[in-house]
Design an enzyme around this catalytic site. Structure first.
Site, PDB file in Angstrom:
ATOM      1  NE  ARG A  59      -0.612  -0.536   4.905  1.00  0.00           N
ATOM      2  CZ  ARG A  59      -0.702   0.110   6.057  1.00  0.00           C
ATOM      3  NH1 ARG A  59      -1.455   1.180   6.175  1.00  0.00           N
ATOM      4  NH2 ARG A  59      -0.061  -0.328   7.116  1.00  0.00           N
ATOM      5  CD  GLU A  92     -17.087   2.375   2.441  1.00  0.00           C
ATOM      6  OE1 GLU A  92     -18.328   2.204   2.525  1.00  0.00           O
ATOM      7  OE2 GLU A  92     -16.365   2.608   3.416  1.00  0.00           O
ATOM      8  CG  PHE A 101     -15.105  -1.354   3.603  1.00  0.00           C
ATOM      9  CD1 PHE A 101     -15.986  -2.209   4.256  1.00  0.00           C
ATOM     10  CD2 PHE A 101     -13.989  -0.905   4.294  1.00  0.00           C
ATOM     11  CE1 PHE A 101     -15.761  -2.588   5.578  1.00  0.00           C
ATOM     12  CE2 PHE A 101     -13.762  -1.282   5.610  1.00  0.00           C
ATOM     13  CZ  PHE A 101     -14.644  -2.126   6.253  1.00  0.00           C
ATOM     14  CG  HIS A 140      -5.869  -2.287   5.277  1.00  0.00           C
ATOM     15  ND1 HIS A 140      -5.340  -1.235   4.558  1.00  0.00           N
ATOM     16  CD2 HIS A 140      -5.520  -2.062   6.561  1.00  0.00           C
ATOM     17  CE1 HIS A 140      -4.699  -0.423   5.378  1.00  0.00           C
ATOM     18  NE2 HIS A 140      -4.778  -0.893   6.600  1.00  0.00           N
ATOM     19  CG  ASP A 147      -8.725  -3.701  12.175  1.00  0.00           C
ATOM     20  OD1 ASP A 147      -8.585  -3.368  13.371  1.00  0.00           O
ATOM     21  OD2 ASP A 147      -8.627  -2.902  11.226  1.00  0.00           O
ATOM     22  NE  ARG A 183      -2.755  -2.871   9.875  1.00  0.00           N
ATOM     23  CZ  ARG A 183      -2.230  -3.498  10.925  1.00  0.00           C
ATOM     24  NH1 ARG A 183      -2.038  -4.805  10.902  1.00  0.00           N
ATOM     25  NH2 ARG A 183      -1.913  -2.830  12.011  1.00  0.00           N
TER      26      ARG A 183
END
Lengths: 316, 278
Positions: A10, A58, A83, A109, A117, A167
């Site tokens: 990323r 989104e 998303f 991610h 998470d 990530r």
């Protein structure tokens, strides 16, 4: 010997957008309140007037991007894979995919390596979802070098591009001499006993598996398949013919991802065993990313097991 | 509005209605009710308001239109054909294999269609994107869209509304076709988004309520829209099925084609209305 540099894909995504921002002003970048995490925040800082935050919406963001692209402009939208591909699937399909618009989706991610998470954010389904959309290009870079090259290539692409970033900081595998082309798999190691086709962070694991297999006298061919769609049929068919056994390795569900894409080619052309390594039809859970990769069996040792299984099937 | 011009517009809207009925009848499928309700709005937009050129349908600086309620495609197609984007004869190919005129608008193949729509709630977001692009790149065109009153039950509509106000997209005008009916019944029975005006106001839009069949009101609203620094919602009170007696305010004509007998009745009414202009 110098230590191997590790960096999340990323980061290359965000920094390449900044570079492109200096080179051209014909595009807009959008995010849905995750700019710091997705790294589009770097672009926002450099070019605040060319960045638009959609807030936590989104679906709206993806359709807005379609509208911008319909006016002949380039646009990059970014959010977490869950998303961008999941929540906004139908917007990607109908607003972007059906009119074949030049929207670049930077989905970060992705996969189990989101880590702490947990399951709600660990998207192991995005490649499967995106693969069903006609005309969609899907790129899953293996490292920082490839991520940066892929972002630049996406800007030259006609039609929508889904880019998958992680990530977790991962080792840099390629140097600046690496040749990235959309739609082309790359043979990283020669071998004729079995072929390991890997994508994303599993490419580094596949290279380690090559060394482990070598110590046991097994010569594996290693292919990096960064572009999942359009899939490089030629390199798959050649590998099936020449090695007679294939293992796929991906940080994604074994349903609908790289393993499925490779199997679809193999079973209709040169039917040989294809053993899939990935996430086996289950949700993830919280934990440090590196431990999750161990727990979910997304390591070189697991690839070695699958390679032996594929060879056994070939010889059966 | 000058009386002769208004008469011309009324005549065109009547031809739009004939195009709708001919297309839906030939297809044996389609959505006549919500097509007939927006004939005046579309006619005004394409024959007076919008900066468009059928000879150059992809002009980068043209005004844009998005039919967010994409199922009213028969009305858009009839309007575009009458405006000269493609032959009127083609309207009877609606929904047929090999026809450009897909069941819902397809921007890739139909001249004059600026956005592919059909999945409700997405069209307004794409219109927002176009309005943003116009402002960002300094192209200074306006963007228009039409939403259904059932469509605005989609949450994405309100995401788009929030964004448009936050980004001050004053070059965006959204008509809400308030005909009070959706496919499963009246909007009050199903899941009413009323009060529609107060909702858009609360989302930061400038709201104007009009009779959606009244050209003077449509013109005045669009003039007013140019004077404000917000996106504008024009709540158009309309009659679903307008112009065909048995379809007016009848929920069963949301998504059904008339049989040959009822087609004849509709055409008799519409051709009589058209004849009155001569």
């Amino acid at each position: 010997m110098s230590e191997v540099k590790t960096v999340a894909t990323r980061v290359g995504f965000g920094e390449t957008l900044v570079e492109l921002g200096a080179e051209r002003d014909d595009f807009i970048v959008m995010d849905a309140d995750l700019a710091a995490a997705t790294q589009t925040g770097k672009f926002k800082k450099a070019y605040p007037e060319r960045f638009y935050n959609c807030g936590i919406a989104e679906q709206n963001m993806v359709s807005i991007a379609a509208g911008i692209a319909a006016t002949g402009k380039k646009v990059v939208v970014s959010s977490f894979a869950m998303f961008a591909a999941g929540r906004a699937f139908e917007q990607v399909r109908n607003s972007v995919g059906y009119p074949h618009l030049n929207v670049i989706i930077g989905a970060t991610h992705a996969g189990i390596s989101v880590g702490e998470d947990g399951a709600t954010h660990q998207c192991n389904e995005d490649i499967a979802l995106m693969r069903t959309i006609p005309g969609m290009t899907i790129i899953n870079p293996a490292d920082d070098t490839e991520a940066r090259m892929a972002v630049r290539a996406a800007f030259e692409c006609d039609g929508p591009v889904y880019m998958r970033f992680g990530r977790l900081a991962v080792p840099v595998v390629f140097d600046e001499n690496y040749n990235f082309q959309i739609g082309k798999g790359v043979e990283l190691r020669e071998g004729n006993d079995v072929t390991i086709i890997a994508t994303g962070l599993m490419v580094k694991e596949a290279l380690e598996a090559y060394d482990l297999l070598k110590t046991e006298g097994i010569n594996a061919r290693i292919i990096n398949m960064a572009t999942i769609k359009p899939i490089d049929r030629d390199i798959i068919i050649k590998a099936a013919k020449e090695t007679g056994a294939i293992v796929t390795a991906e940080e994604h569900s074994v349903i609908g991802g790289l393993g499925s894409a490779v199997s679809e080619v193999v079973c209709e052309t040169v039917p040989v065993p294809v053993v899939k390594l990935g996430v086996y039809d289950q949700f993830g859970h919280s934990g440090p990313a590196v431990k999750l990769l161990d727990e979910f069996g997304l390591r070189a040792v697991n690839i070695v097991e699958k390679a032996k299984a594929a060879i056994a099937l070939k010889n059966a | 509005m000058e009386a002769t011009f208004k008469k011309q517009l009324e005549e065109i809207a009547c031809k739009v209605r004939i195009g709708i009925i001919e297309g839906v009848h030939a297809a044996k499928a389609g959505h006549p009710g919500g097509s007939l309700s927006i004939a005046e709005i579309l006619t005004y937009l394409y024959f007076k308001e919008m900066n468009i050129d059928p000879e150059n349908p992809k002009d980068a600086k043209r005004d844009r239109f998005v039919l967010s309620k994409g199922h009213a495609a028969p009305a858009l197609y009839a309007t575009l054909a009458l405006r000269g984007f493609f032959p009127v004869d083609e309207l009877i190919t609606l929904r047929q294999i090999g026809s450009r005129l897909q069941g819902h608008p397809d921007m890739k193949n139909i001249p004059g269609v600026d956005m592919s729509t059909g999945s409700l709630g997405q069209g307004i977001s794409t219109a927002v994107g176009m309005a943003l692009s116009s402002k960002h790149f300094g192209d200074n065109y306006n963007v228009y869209t039409i939403l259904g009153d059932g469509e605005i039950e989609e949450g994405q509509v309100w995401e788009a509304a929030m964004f448009a106000a936050n980004k001050k997209l004053s070059n965006l005008t959204a008509f809400i076709d308030l005909n009070n009916l959706q496919i499963d019944g009246t909007i009050d029975e199903v899941n009413s988004a009323k009060p529609v005006d107060k909702k858009f106001e609360a989302f930061g839009w400038h709201v104007i309520t009009i009779d959606g069949h009244d050209y003077d009101a449509i013109e005045a609203a669009l003039q007013e829209a140019k004077t404000v620094d917000k996106p504008v919602a024009i709540i158009a009170n309309t009659i679903k099925g307008k112009g065909v007696s048995y379809m007016e305010n009848a929920v069963n004509w949301h998504g059904a084609a008339p049989n040959d007998e009822l087609y004849a009745v509709a055409m008799e009414e519409l051709t009589a209305a058209l004849a009155a202009f001569n």
